[in-house]
Scaffold this active site. Structure first.
Site, short mmCIF file in Angstrom:
data_model
loop_
_atom_site.label_atom_id
_atom_site.label_comp_id
_atom_site.label_asym_id
_atom_site.label_seq_id
_atom_site.Cartn_x
_atom_site.Cartn_y
_atom_site.Cartn_z
N HIS A 1 0.84 -1.20 0.00
CA HIS A 1 0.00 0.00 0.00
C HIS A 1 0.88 1.25 0.00
O HIS A 1 0.63 2.20 -0.76
CB HIS A 1 -0.90 -0.02 1.23
CG HIS A 1 -1.73 1.21 1.41
ND1 HIS A 1 -3.04 1.30 0.95
CD2 HIS A 1 -1.46 2.40 2.00
CE1 HIS A 1 -3.51 2.50 1.25
NE2 HIS A 1 -2.56 3.18 1.88
N GLU A 2 1.90 1.27 0.84
CA GLU A 2 2.79 2.44 0.92
C GLU A 2 3.59 2.61 -0.36
O GLU A 2 3.79 3.73 -0.84
CB GLU A 2 3.72 2.31 2.13
CG GLU A 2 3.01 2.38 3.47
CD GLU A 2 2.10 3.60 3.57
OE1 GLU A 2 2.54 4.71 3.20
OE2 GLU A 2 0.96 3.44 4.02
#
Length: 208
Positions: free
Chosen positions: A60-61
């Site tokens: 996600h990051e």
């Protein structure tokens, strides 16, 4: 994860990604800088129940970085800064008659708080969730197990034992849970298409 990033023609940046792990068991947080440096605190690693949850969160990051979401926020802040500076110059005569020009500064600080401190927009979060989960699936991390990350983090937050900075920046409500649940079937298809399910079954049979 980075090796399974979306193609460049889908708007993804391909940088020289580096992971920096900082020892702080009480801080549950991670973020990726526009340079491709992924910052992870051990509190987040400890809070994950399995490697699949961690893979989803780190994916996600990375997705935020690949899609230049942080840069987009900083660009908006530059625009706001220019706008407020212009207003200050425009109201120079009025400012000379007022000892403090607090309203303008208050406006500038509040906008900065929204853009740089508050969470990403819902659309950006949805986009990062989808790409992060897909990257994890392609890397053979079970997406079903990975999607439990948000529920697990909320459980850690409820105990109140750690500083949950990650959930402050990435709020997870029922709507987000629904969005992520809707991504699971597609991610599972990617996972199987990558031959991951076959590898898991072979490994399980070997252990038996």
């Amino acid at each position: 994860l980075a090796a399974n990033a979306p193609p460049s023609d889908q708007g993804a940046l391909h940088l020289n990604y580096k992971v920096h792990v900082f020892e702080n068991p009480n801080l549950v947080s991670a973020f990726c800088l526009p340079s491709g440096d992924l910052i992870v605190f051990t509190g987040l690693i400890d809070a994950c129940c399995n490697k699949e949850e961690l893979s989803f969160l780190l994916g996600h990051e990375l997705a935020h970085c690949m899609l230049a979401h942080k840069t987009e926020h900083l660009s908006w802040w530059a625009l706001v800064n220019f706008f407020t500076d212009f207003l200050r110059e425009f109201w120079e005569v009025a400012e000379s008659q007022i000892s403090s020009f607090q309203p303008l500064r208050l406006f500038q600080h509040k906008v900065a708080e929204v853009l740089l401190t508050y969470p990403y927009s819902e659309e950006m979060e949805k986009e990062a969730d989808k790409i992060g989960l897909t990257m994890a699936a392609k890397a053979c991390y079970d997406p079903v197990k990975g999607c439990g990350a948000w529920t697990n983090l909320r459980g850690v937050e409820a105990k109140g034992e750690k500083k949950m900075e990650y959930l402050v920046l990435h709020p997870c409500d029922e709507r987000r849970h629904g969005n992520i649940a809707g991504l699971v079937s597609e991610a599972c298809a990617v996972w199987k298409a990558s031959g991951c399910s076959l590898a898991v079954n072979t490994s399980t049979a070997a252990k038996k």
